[in-house]
Design a protein around this motif. Structure first.
Motif, short mmCIF file in Angstrom:
data_model
loop_
_atom_site.label_atom_id
_atom_site.label_comp_id
_atom_site.label_asym_id
_atom_site.label_seq_id
_atom_site.Cartn_x
_atom_site.Cartn_y
_atom_site.Cartn_z
N GLY A 162 0.81 -1.22 0.00
CA GLY A 162 0.00 0.00 0.00
C GLY A 162 0.83 1.26 0.00
N SER A 163 1.85 1.30 0.85
CA SER A 163 2.67 2.51 0.95
C SER A 163 3.48 2.74 -0.31
CB SER A 163 3.60 2.43 2.16
OG SER A 163 4.49 1.33 2.04
N THR A 164 3.90 1.65 -0.96
CA THR A 164 4.68 1.78 -2.20
C THR A 164 3.80 2.27 -3.35
OG1 THR A 164 6.21 0.03 -1.53
CG2 THR A 164 6.12 0.55 -3.88
N LEU A 165 2.66 1.62 -3.53
CA LEU A 165 1.80 1.96 -4.66
C LEU A 165 1.04 3.26 -4.46
CD1 LEU A 165 0.32 -1.47 -5.81
CD2 LEU A 165 2.24 -0.19 -6.73
N GLY A 166 0.88 3.68 -3.19
CA GLY A 166 0.17 4.93 -2.94
C GLY A 166 0.77 6.09 -3.70
N PHE A 167 2.07 6.09 -3.87
CA PHE A 167 2.76 7.14 -4.62
C PHE A 167 3.08 6.70 -6.04
CE2 PHE A 167 6.90 8.95 -5.95
CZ PHE A 167 6.51 10.28 -6.09
N ILE A 168 3.70 5.53 -6.16
CA ILE A 168 4.23 5.11 -7.46
C ILE A 168 3.12 4.83 -8.47
CG2 ILE A 168 5.51 3.29 -8.66
CD1 ILE A 168 7.39 3.13 -6.33
N ALA A 169 2.00 4.23 -8.04
CA ALA A 169 0.94 3.90 -8.99
C ALA A 169 0.40 5.15 -9.67
CB ALA A 169 -0.20 3.17 -8.26
N VAL A 170 0.20 6.21 -8.90
CA VAL A 170 -0.33 7.45 -9.48
C VAL A 170 0.71 8.09 -10.39
CG1 VAL A 170 -1.35 9.69 -8.97
CG2 VAL A 170 -1.75 7.78 -7.42
N VAL A 171 1.97 8.08 -9.96
CA VAL A 171 3.04 8.67 -10.76
C VAL A 171 3.21 7.93 -12.08
CG1 VAL A 171 5.55 8.91 -10.87
CG2 VAL A 171 4.31 9.73 -8.87
N VAL A 172 3.24 6.60 -12.01
CA VAL A 172 3.40 5.81 -13.24
C VAL A 172 2.22 6.03 -14.18
CG1 VAL A 172 3.48 3.46 -14.17
CG2 VAL A 172 4.94 4.08 -12.24
N ALA A 173 1.01 6.06 -13.64
CA ALA A 173 -0.17 6.25 -14.48
C ALA A 173 -0.16 7.61 -15.16
CB ALA A 173 -1.44 6.08 -13.64
N LEU A 174 0.03 8.68 -14.39
CA LEU A 174 0.04 10.01 -14.98
C LEU A 174 1.22 10.20 -15.93
CD1 LEU A 174 -0.89 12.18 -11.84
CD2 LEU A 174 -2.35 11.68 -13.81
N GLY A 175 2.38 9.70 -15.53
CA GLY A 175 3.57 9.83 -16.37
C GLY A 175 3.44 9.06 -17.67
N THR A 176 2.83 7.88 -17.62
CA THR A 176 2.64 7.09 -18.83
C THR A 176 1.65 7.76 -19.78
OG1 THR A 176 3.08 5.07 -17.57
CG2 THR A 176 2.04 4.80 -19.71
N MET A 177 0.59 8.36 -19.22
CA MET A 177 -0.36 9.10 -20.06
C MET A 177 0.32 10.29 -20.74
SD MET A 177 -3.84 9.21 -17.77
CE MET A 177 -4.63 7.73 -17.18
N LEU A 178 1.14 11.00 -19.97
CA LEU A 178 1.87 12.13 -20.55
C LEU A 178 2.82 11.63 -21.64
CD1 LEU A 178 2.65 15.11 -20.61
CD2 LEU A 178 4.23 14.68 -18.71
N GLY A 179 3.48 10.50 -21.38
CA GLY A 179 4.37 9.92 -22.38
C GLY A 179 3.62 9.51 -23.64
N LYS A 180 2.42 8.97 -23.46
CA LYS A 180 1.61 8.58 -24.62
C LYS A 180 1.23 9.80 -25.45
CE LYS A 180 -0.91 5.62 -27.03
NZ LYS A 180 -0.26 4.64 -27.92
N MET A 181 0.87 10.91 -24.79
CA MET A 181 0.55 12.14 -25.52
C MET A 181 1.77 12.64 -26.29
SD MET A 181 -2.58 13.07 -25.40
CE MET A 181 -2.34 14.72 -26.05
N MET A 182 2.95 12.55 -25.68
CA MET A 182 4.17 12.97 -26.36
C MET A 182 4.46 12.07 -27.56
SD MET A 182 6.75 13.99 -23.28
CE MET A 182 7.98 14.47 -24.49
N ALA A 183 4.19 10.77 -27.40
CA ALA A 183 4.46 9.84 -28.49
C ALA A 183 3.50 10.05 -29.65
CB ALA A 183 4.35 8.40 -27.97
N GLU A 184 2.20 10.10 -29.36
CA GLU A 184 1.19 10.19 -30.42
C GLU A 184 1.22 11.54 -31.14
OE1 GLU A 184 -0.68 7.94 -31.67
OE2 GLU A 184 -0.20 6.33 -30.28
N SER A 185 1.55 12.61 -30.41
CA SER A 185 1.57 13.94 -31.03
C SER A 185 2.84 14.18 -31.85
CB SER A 185 1.46 15.01 -29.95
OG SER A 185 2.64 15.02 -29.14
N GLY A 186 3.87 13.36 -31.60
CA GLY A 186 5.16 13.57 -32.26
C GLY A 186 6.12 14.40 -31.45
#
Length: 446
Positions: free
Chosen positions: A60-84
Protein backbone atom coordinates in the motif's frame (compact mmCIF):
# COMPACT_ATOMS: atom_id res chain seq x y z
CA UNK A 1 23.94 -18.32 16.18
CA UNK A 2 22.85 -14.94 17.51
CA UNK A 3 19.45 -13.47 16.66
CA UNK A 4 20.99 -10.77 14.47
CA UNK A 5 23.13 -13.27 12.55
CA UNK A 6 20.07 -15.47 12.04
CA UNK A 7 18.04 -12.53 10.67
CA UNK A 8 20.81 -11.51 8.29
CA UNK A 9 21.19 -15.10 7.10
CA UNK A 10 17.44 -15.38 6.52
CA UNK A 11 17.45 -12.15 4.51
CA UNK A 12 20.27 -13.50 2.31
CA UNK A 13 18.45 -16.81 1.79
CA UNK A 14 15.24 -14.92 0.89
CA UNK A 15 17.02 -12.86 -1.78
CA UNK A 16 18.68 -15.96 -3.29
CA UNK A 17 15.35 -17.81 -3.22
CA UNK A 18 13.67 -14.98 -5.10
CA UNK A 19 16.28 -14.98 -7.83
CA UNK A 20 16.10 -18.78 -8.19
CA UNK A 21 12.28 -18.87 -8.26
CA UNK A 22 12.04 -16.14 -10.90
CA UNK A 23 15.09 -16.82 -13.05
CA UNK A 24 15.28 -20.62 -12.85
CA UNK A 25 11.81 -21.87 -11.88
CA UNK A 26 10.19 -19.23 -14.13
CA UNK A 27 7.64 -18.34 -11.42
CA UNK A 28 5.91 -15.02 -12.01
CA UNK A 29 7.75 -12.28 -10.05
CA UNK A 30 4.56 -11.17 -8.27
CA UNK A 31 3.82 -14.69 -6.99
CA UNK A 32 7.46 -15.25 -6.04
CA UNK A 33 7.62 -11.99 -4.09
CA UNK A 34 4.42 -12.77 -2.16
CA UNK A 35 5.57 -16.32 -1.36
CA UNK A 36 9.10 -15.39 -0.26
CA UNK A 37 7.96 -12.32 1.71
CA UNK A 38 5.50 -14.29 3.84
CA UNK A 39 7.91 -17.21 4.31
CA UNK A 40 10.71 -14.82 5.31
CA UNK A 41 8.51 -13.01 7.84
CA UNK A 42 7.27 -16.20 9.51
CA UNK A 43 10.78 -17.74 9.51
CA UNK A 44 12.09 -14.59 11.22
CA UNK A 45 9.65 -15.07 14.09
CA UNK A 46 6.79 -12.83 13.01
CA UNK A 47 3.27 -14.07 13.67
CA UNK A 48 1.66 -15.18 10.38
CA UNK A 49 -0.97 -12.44 10.63
CA UNK A 50 1.76 -9.85 11.33
CA UNK A 51 3.75 -11.00 8.29
CA UNK A 52 0.67 -10.65 6.08
CA UNK A 53 -0.07 -7.21 7.56
CA UNK A 54 3.51 -6.05 7.01
CA UNK A 55 3.35 -7.20 3.39
CA UNK A 56 0.02 -5.46 2.84
CA UNK A 57 1.32 -2.24 4.39
CA UNK A 58 4.40 -2.35 2.19
CA UNK A 59 2.35 -2.83 -0.97
CA UNK A 60 0.00 0.00 0.00
CA UNK A 61 2.67 2.51 0.95
CA UNK A 62 4.68 1.78 -2.20
CA UNK A 63 1.80 1.96 -4.66
CA UNK A 64 0.17 4.93 -2.94
CA UNK A 65 2.76 7.14 -4.62
CA UNK A 66 4.23 5.11 -7.46
CA UNK A 67 0.94 3.90 -8.99
CA UNK A 68 -0.33 7.45 -9.48
CA UNK A 69 3.04 8.67 -10.76
CA UNK A 70 3.40 5.81 -13.24
CA UNK A 71 -0.17 6.25 -14.48
CA UNK A 72 0.04 10.01 -14.98
CA UNK A 73 3.57 9.83 -16.37
CA UNK A 74 2.64 7.09 -18.83
CA UNK A 75 -0.36 9.10 -20.06
CA UNK A 76 1.87 12.13 -20.55
CA UNK A 77 4.37 9.92 -22.38
CA UNK A 78 1.61 8.58 -24.62
CA UNK A 79 0.55 12.14 -25.52
CA UNK A 80 4.17 12.97 -26.36
CA UNK A 81 4.46 9.84 -28.49
CA UNK A 82 1.19 10.19 -30.42
CA UNK A 83 1.57 13.94 -31.03
CA UNK A 84 5.16 13.57 -32.26
CA UNK A 85 6.58 15.64 -29.39
CA UNK A 86 8.89 12.81 -28.30
CA UNK A 87 10.04 12.41 -31.90
CA UNK A 88 10.64 16.17 -32.18
CA UNK A 89 12.79 16.27 -29.02
CA UNK A 90 14.65 13.10 -30.02
CA UNK A 91 15.48 14.32 -33.52
CA UNK A 92 16.65 17.66 -32.13
CA UNK A 93 18.95 15.94 -29.60
CA UNK A 94 20.31 13.64 -32.32
CA UNK A 95 20.98 16.64 -34.55
CA UNK A 96 22.73 18.55 -31.75
CA UNK A 97 24.88 15.75 -30.34
CA UNK A 98 25.04 13.27 -33.22
CA UNK A 99 23.95 9.65 -33.03
CA UNK A 100 27.29 8.53 -31.57
CA UNK A 101 26.96 10.83 -28.54
CA UNK A 102 23.20 10.86 -27.97
CA UNK A 103 23.54 8.56 -24.92
CA UNK A 104 25.69 11.26 -23.30
CA UNK A 105 22.97 13.80 -24.05
CA UNK A 106 20.37 11.61 -22.34
CA UNK A 107 22.55 11.34 -19.21
CA UNK A 108 22.91 15.13 -19.01
CA UNK A 109 19.19 15.67 -19.56
CA UNK A 110 18.41 13.09 -16.85
CA UNK A 111 20.88 14.72 -14.46
CA UNK A 112 19.22 18.13 -14.92
CA UNK A 113 15.63 16.89 -14.87
CA UNK A 114 16.33 14.62 -11.89
CA UNK A 115 17.51 17.38 -9.56
CA UNK A 116 14.04 18.52 -8.44
CA UNK A 117 12.01 15.34 -9.11
CA UNK A 118 11.75 11.87 -7.64
CA UNK A 119 13.48 9.05 -9.51
CA UNK A 120 10.21 7.47 -10.62
CA UNK A 121 8.84 10.79 -11.86
CA UNK A 122 11.94 11.57 -13.90
CA UNK A 123 11.95 8.06 -15.31
CA UNK A 124 8.37 8.08 -16.59
CA UNK A 125 8.88 11.61 -17.97
CA UNK A 126 11.97 10.72 -20.00
CA UNK A 127 11.47 7.06 -20.97
CA UNK A 128 9.49 8.04 -24.11
CA UNK A 129 12.63 9.81 -25.37
CA UNK A 130 14.67 6.65 -24.81
CA UNK A 131 12.19 4.52 -26.76
CA UNK A 132 12.01 7.08 -29.57
CA UNK A 133 15.78 7.56 -29.90
CA UNK A 134 16.34 3.79 -29.83
CA UNK A 135 13.82 3.31 -32.62
CA UNK A 136 15.16 6.14 -34.78
CA UNK A 137 18.87 5.37 -34.39
CA UNK A 138 18.75 1.58 -34.15
CA UNK A 139 20.78 1.76 -30.92
CA UNK A 140 20.23 -0.75 -28.13
CA UNK A 141 17.65 0.32 -25.57
CA UNK A 142 20.28 -0.52 -22.94
CA UNK A 143 22.87 1.88 -24.41
CA UNK A 144 20.43 4.80 -24.15
CA UNK A 145 18.40 3.69 -21.13
CA UNK A 146 21.21 3.00 -18.66
CA UNK A 147 22.58 6.60 -18.96
CA UNK A 148 19.03 7.81 -18.24
CA UNK A 149 18.64 5.83 -15.02
CA UNK A 150 22.24 6.52 -13.96
CA UNK A 151 21.76 10.29 -14.19
CA UNK A 152 18.45 10.12 -12.32
CA UNK A 153 19.80 7.77 -9.65
CA UNK A 154 22.87 9.87 -8.84
CA UNK A 155 20.90 13.04 -8.19
CA UNK A 156 18.20 11.09 -6.32
CA UNK A 157 20.73 9.72 -3.84
CA UNK A 158 23.29 12.50 -3.51
CA UNK A 159 21.82 15.92 -4.16
CA UNK A 160 19.38 18.03 -2.16
CA UNK A 161 16.48 18.84 -2.40
CA UNK A 162 15.67 15.13 -2.50
CA UNK A 163 14.11 14.17 0.87
CA UNK A 164 16.69 11.61 2.04
CA UNK A 165 19.59 13.87 1.08
CA UNK A 166 17.94 16.79 2.88
CA UNK A 167 17.45 14.68 5.99
CA UNK A 168 21.11 13.70 5.91
CA UNK A 169 22.09 17.37 5.49
CA UNK A 170 20.10 18.16 8.63
CA UNK A 171 21.47 15.18 10.59
CA UNK A 172 25.08 16.05 9.80
CA UNK A 173 24.57 19.85 10.11
CA UNK A 174 25.86 20.23 6.55
CA UNK A 175 25.58 23.33 4.36
CA UNK A 176 23.00 22.81 1.59
CA UNK A 177 24.82 24.97 -0.97
CA UNK A 178 28.18 23.26 -0.43
CA UNK A 179 26.52 19.85 -0.51
CA UNK A 180 25.02 20.64 -3.91
CA UNK A 181 28.37 21.96 -5.20
CA UNK A 182 30.31 18.92 -3.97
CA UNK A 183 27.48 16.69 -5.21
CA UNK A 184 27.89 18.04 -8.73
CA UNK A 185 31.68 17.52 -8.60
CA UNK A 186 31.21 13.91 -7.44
CA UNK A 187 27.95 13.12 -9.23
CA UNK A 188 28.81 14.04 -12.82
CA UNK A 189 31.86 11.73 -13.21
CA UNK A 190 30.00 9.03 -11.26
CA UNK A 191 27.01 9.22 -13.61
CA UNK A 192 29.36 9.18 -16.62
CA UNK A 193 31.03 5.97 -15.45
CA UNK A 194 27.79 4.17 -14.58
CA UNK A 195 25.87 5.62 -17.54
CA UNK A 196 27.33 6.14 -21.03
CA UNK A 197 30.67 4.40 -20.36
CA UNK A 198 29.23 1.26 -18.75
CA UNK A 199 26.25 1.21 -21.14
CA UNK A 200 28.54 1.25 -24.18
CA UNK A 201 30.31 -1.84 -22.80
CA UNK A 202 27.31 -3.85 -21.60
CA UNK A 203 24.78 -3.12 -24.38
CA UNK A 204 26.32 -5.49 -26.99
CA UNK A 205 26.20 -8.27 -24.40
CA UNK A 206 22.45 -7.97 -23.67
CA UNK A 207 19.92 -9.17 -26.25
CA UNK A 208 16.44 -7.76 -25.60
CA UNK A 209 13.21 -9.20 -27.04
CA UNK A 210 12.14 -7.67 -30.33
CA UNK A 211 8.66 -6.90 -29.00
CA UNK A 212 8.24 -4.43 -26.12
CA UNK A 213 4.62 -3.39 -25.47
CA UNK A 214 5.58 -0.18 -23.69
CA UNK A 215 8.09 0.79 -26.37
CA UNK A 216 5.30 0.39 -28.90
CA UNK A 217 3.00 2.62 -26.82
CA UNK A 218 5.55 5.33 -25.95
CA UNK A 219 8.15 5.09 -28.70
CA UNK A 220 6.95 7.97 -30.82
CA UNK A 221 5.57 8.02 -34.34
CA UNK A 222 6.54 9.67 -37.59
CA UNK A 223 3.87 12.32 -38.10
CA UNK A 224 3.32 15.53 -39.95
CA UNK A 225 2.56 18.78 -38.13
CA UNK A 226 4.60 17.77 -35.10
CA UNK A 227 4.61 20.26 -32.20
CA UNK A 228 7.62 22.59 -32.10
CA UNK A 229 10.70 21.73 -30.06
CA UNK A 230 10.09 24.59 -27.62
CA UNK A 231 6.51 23.68 -26.70
CA UNK A 232 7.38 19.97 -26.60
CA UNK A 233 10.28 20.55 -24.20
CA UNK A 234 8.28 22.99 -22.09
CA UNK A 235 5.44 20.48 -21.70
CA UNK A 236 7.68 17.70 -20.40
CA UNK A 237 9.53 20.16 -18.13
CA UNK A 238 6.39 21.55 -16.46
CA UNK A 239 6.64 19.11 -13.52
CA UNK A 240 10.34 19.97 -13.13
CA UNK A 241 9.62 23.72 -13.13
CA UNK A 242 6.77 23.39 -10.62
CA UNK A 243 8.87 21.25 -8.26
CA UNK A 244 11.77 23.70 -8.50
CA UNK A 245 9.40 26.53 -7.55
CA UNK A 246 8.23 24.50 -4.55
CA UNK A 247 11.83 23.96 -3.44
CA UNK A 248 12.66 27.66 -3.93
CA UNK A 249 9.63 28.59 -1.83
CA UNK A 250 11.14 26.72 1.14
CA UNK A 251 14.14 29.05 1.04
CA UNK A 252 12.58 32.34 0.02
CA UNK A 253 9.19 32.43 1.76
CA UNK A 254 7.89 32.25 5.31
CA UNK A 255 6.42 28.95 6.47
CA UNK A 256 2.95 30.48 6.90
CA UNK A 257 2.97 32.23 3.51
CA UNK A 258 -0.07 31.40 1.38
CA UNK A 259 2.12 31.59 -1.74
CA UNK A 260 4.49 29.01 -0.28
CA UNK A 261 1.59 26.68 0.55
CA UNK A 262 0.22 27.10 -2.97
CA UNK A 263 3.59 26.40 -4.58
CA UNK A 264 4.01 23.33 -2.38
CA UNK A 265 0.63 22.05 -3.54
CA UNK A 266 1.20 22.54 -7.27
CA UNK A 267 4.83 21.42 -6.90
CA UNK A 268 4.00 18.06 -5.34
CA UNK A 269 4.87 15.29 -7.83
CA UNK A 270 1.31 14.06 -8.36
CA UNK A 271 -0.22 17.52 -8.86
CA UNK A 272 2.69 18.66 -11.05
CA UNK A 273 2.30 15.63 -13.32
CA UNK A 274 -1.46 16.08 -13.46
CA UNK A 275 -1.10 19.73 -14.51
CA UNK A 276 1.48 18.79 -17.15
CA UNK A 277 -0.84 16.08 -18.51
CA UNK A 278 -3.81 18.47 -18.71
CA UNK A 279 -1.60 21.06 -20.41
CA UNK A 280 -0.41 18.45 -22.92
CA UNK A 281 -4.00 17.86 -24.05
CA UNK A 282 -3.93 21.43 -25.35
CA UNK A 283 -0.27 22.04 -26.21
CA UNK A 284 0.42 18.72 -27.94
CA UNK A 285 -3.06 17.72 -29.04
CA UNK A 286 -3.71 21.07 -30.71
CA UNK A 287 -1.04 20.55 -33.41
CA UNK A 288 -2.58 17.20 -34.39
CA UNK A 289 -6.22 18.29 -33.86
CA UNK A 290 -6.92 15.35 -31.55
CA UNK A 291 -10.55 14.89 -30.55
CA UNK A 292 -11.55 14.21 -26.95
CA UNK A 293 -12.32 10.62 -27.92
CA UNK A 294 -8.82 10.17 -29.34
CA UNK A 295 -7.20 11.59 -26.19
CA UNK A 296 -9.32 9.28 -24.03
CA UNK A 297 -8.29 6.31 -26.18
CA UNK A 298 -4.60 7.19 -25.83
CA UNK A 299 -4.95 7.34 -22.04
CA UNK A 300 -6.75 3.99 -21.92
CA UNK A 301 -4.41 2.21 -24.33
CA UNK A 302 -1.20 3.09 -22.51
CA UNK A 303 -2.36 1.91 -19.06
CA UNK A 304 -2.73 -1.77 -19.98
CA UNK A 305 1.02 -2.59 -20.06
CA UNK A 306 1.52 -0.88 -16.67
CA UNK A 307 -0.71 -3.30 -14.72
CA UNK A 308 1.93 -6.02 -14.31
CA UNK A 309 4.59 -3.41 -13.56
CA UNK A 310 2.56 -1.94 -10.70
CA UNK A 311 1.74 -5.34 -9.20
CA UNK A 312 5.40 -6.37 -9.17
CA UNK A 313 6.55 -2.99 -7.81
CA UNK A 314 3.94 -3.21 -5.05
CA UNK A 315 5.02 -6.74 -4.13
CA UNK A 316 8.64 -5.52 -4.00
CA UNK A 317 7.52 -2.86 -1.52
CA UNK A 318 5.78 -5.57 0.52
CA UNK A 319 8.99 -7.63 0.64
CA UNK A 320 10.86 -4.51 1.70
CA UNK A 321 8.44 -3.90 4.59
CA UNK A 322 8.63 -7.50 5.80
CA UNK A 323 12.44 -7.23 5.92
CA UNK A 324 12.22 -4.01 7.93
CA UNK A 325 9.58 -5.20 10.40
CA UNK A 326 11.23 -8.59 10.91
CA UNK A 327 14.26 -6.80 12.39
CA UNK A 328 16.81 -7.03 9.58
CA UNK A 329 17.32 -3.26 9.55
CA UNK A 330 17.83 -3.18 13.31
CA UNK A 331 20.36 -6.03 13.07
CA UNK A 332 22.43 -4.01 10.60
CA UNK A 333 22.19 -0.90 12.78
CA UNK A 334 23.47 -2.88 15.77
CA UNK A 335 26.36 -4.25 13.71
CA UNK A 336 27.57 -0.86 12.42
CA UNK A 337 29.49 0.54 15.44
CA UNK A 338 31.67 -2.57 15.67
CA UNK A 339 33.10 -2.09 12.16
CA UNK A 340 35.72 0.53 13.26
CA UNK A 341 35.98 2.34 9.91
CA UNK A 342 36.71 5.95 8.94
CA UNK A 343 33.59 8.11 9.07
CA UNK A 344 33.19 8.37 5.29
CA UNK A 345 33.60 4.62 4.81
CA UNK A 346 31.44 3.88 7.88
CA UNK A 347 28.60 6.05 6.56
CA UNK A 348 28.86 4.38 3.15
CA UNK A 349 29.01 0.86 4.61
CA UNK A 350 26.00 1.29 6.89
CA UNK A 351 23.95 2.81 4.06
CA UNK A 352 25.04 0.04 1.68
CA UNK A 353 24.10 -2.71 4.13
CA UNK A 354 20.70 -1.12 4.73
CA UNK A 355 20.17 -0.72 0.98
CA UNK A 356 20.99 -4.37 0.28
CA UNK A 357 18.76 -5.55 3.11
CA UNK A 358 15.72 -3.33 2.63
CA UNK A 359 15.90 -2.27 -1.04
CA UNK A 360 15.07 1.34 -0.24
CA UNK A 361 17.64 4.07 -0.91
CA UNK A 362 15.62 6.48 1.24
CA UNK A 363 15.47 4.09 4.21
CA UNK A 364 19.18 3.30 3.79
CA UNK A 365 20.24 6.95 3.72
CA UNK A 366 18.04 8.12 6.58
CA UNK A 367 18.95 5.16 8.81
CA UNK A 368 22.68 5.51 8.12
CA UNK A 369 22.60 9.25 8.79
CA UNK A 370 20.86 8.61 12.11
CA UNK A 371 23.49 6.06 13.13
CA UNK A 372 26.59 7.97 11.98
CA UNK A 373 25.57 11.55 12.87
CA UNK A 374 26.18 11.22 16.66
CA UNK A 375 29.59 9.67 15.95
CA UNK A 376 30.44 12.46 13.48
CA UNK A 377 29.41 15.20 15.92
CA UNK A 378 31.78 13.80 18.54
CA UNK A 379 34.60 13.20 16.03
CA UNK A 380 35.55 16.49 14.35
CA UNK A 381 37.64 16.62 11.19
CA UNK A 382 35.35 15.11 8.55
CA UNK A 383 33.39 17.37 6.21
CA UNK A 384 29.67 17.12 6.94
CA UNK A 385 28.92 17.73 3.26
CA UNK A 386 31.12 14.83 2.20
CA UNK A 387 29.40 12.60 4.77
CA UNK A 388 26.11 13.35 3.03
CA UNK A 389 27.62 12.27 -0.32
CA UNK A 390 29.20 9.11 1.11
CA UNK A 391 25.93 8.14 2.75
CA UNK A 392 24.05 8.81 -0.48
CA UNK A 393 26.50 6.75 -2.52
CA UNK A 394 26.12 3.81 -0.15
CA UNK A 395 22.33 4.03 -0.32
CA UNK A 396 22.43 3.38 -4.08
CA UNK A 397 24.65 0.31 -4.19
CA UNK A 398 23.51 -3.16 -5.35
CA UNK A 399 19.84 -2.62 -6.13
CA UNK A 400 18.25 -6.05 -6.52
CA UNK A 401 14.93 -7.89 -6.23
CA UNK A 402 13.72 -6.15 -3.06
CA UNK A 403 13.92 -2.70 -4.70
CA UNK A 404 10.84 -1.36 -6.53
CA UNK A 405 13.20 0.45 -8.93
CA UNK A 406 14.63 -2.92 -10.02
CA UNK A 407 11.21 -4.07 -11.22
CA UNK A 408 10.41 -0.70 -12.79
CA UNK A 409 13.53 -0.91 -14.96
CA UNK A 410 13.06 -4.61 -15.72
CA UNK A 411 9.49 -4.28 -16.94
CA UNK A 412 9.89 -1.04 -18.93
CA UNK A 413 13.01 -2.36 -20.70
CA UNK A 414 11.56 -5.84 -21.21
CA UNK A 415 14.51 -7.57 -19.55
CA UNK A 416 14.76 -10.84 -17.66
CA UNK A 417 15.86 -10.87 -14.01
CA UNK A 418 19.44 -11.97 -14.90
CA UNK A 419 19.65 -9.21 -17.53
CA UNK A 420 18.43 -6.63 -15.02
CA UNK A 421 21.06 -7.80 -12.52
CA UNK A 422 23.76 -7.46 -15.19
CA UNK A 423 22.67 -3.95 -16.21
CA UNK A 424 20.71 -1.98 -13.60
CA UNK A 425 22.23 -3.70 -10.54
CA UNK A 426 25.78 -3.32 -11.84
CA UNK A 427 25.15 0.33 -12.83
CA UNK A 428 23.84 1.11 -9.33
CA UNK A 429 26.84 -0.63 -7.78
CA UNK A 430 29.20 1.40 -9.99
CA UNK A 431 27.42 4.54 -8.77
CA UNK A 432 27.84 3.46 -5.15
CA UNK A 433 31.52 2.52 -5.40
CA UNK A 434 32.56 5.38 -7.73
CA UNK A 435 30.57 7.85 -5.62
CA UNK A 436 32.54 6.85 -2.54
CA UNK A 437 35.82 6.91 -4.45
CA UNK A 438 35.28 10.41 -5.85
CA UNK A 439 34.10 11.61 -2.42
CA UNK A 440 37.32 10.36 -0.80
CA UNK A 441 39.38 12.03 -3.57
CA UNK A 442 37.51 15.27 -2.96
CA UNK A 443 38.19 14.98 0.78
CA UNK A 444 41.93 15.17 0.05
CA UNK A 445 41.40 18.39 -1.89
CA UNK A 446 39.29 20.17 0.72
Amino acid sequence: MTTDARLLSLALVAVVALIVLIARAKLHPFIALVLVSLTMGISAGMAPAAAVKAFQDGVGSTLGFIAVVVALGTMLGKMMAESGAATRIATTLIALFGERRVHWAIMIVAFIVGIPVFFQVGFVLLIPLVFTIARRTGMSLIKIGIPLVAGLSVVHGMLPPHPAAMLAVTAYNADVGLTILYGLLVGLPTAALAGPIFASWISPRIVLPTENPLARQLGGVSVENMPGFGISLFTVLIPVILMLLASAADVALEAESSLRLTLHFIGSPIVALLLALLFSFWSLGRARHFSREEVMKFCNDCLGPTATILLVIGAGGGFNQVLVQSGVGRAIADLAPSLHLSLLVLAWTVAALMRIATGSATVAMTTAAGIVAPIALSTPGTSAELLVLATGAGSLVLSHVNDSGFWLIKEFFGMTVPQTLKTWTVAETIIGVAGLGFTILLSFAI
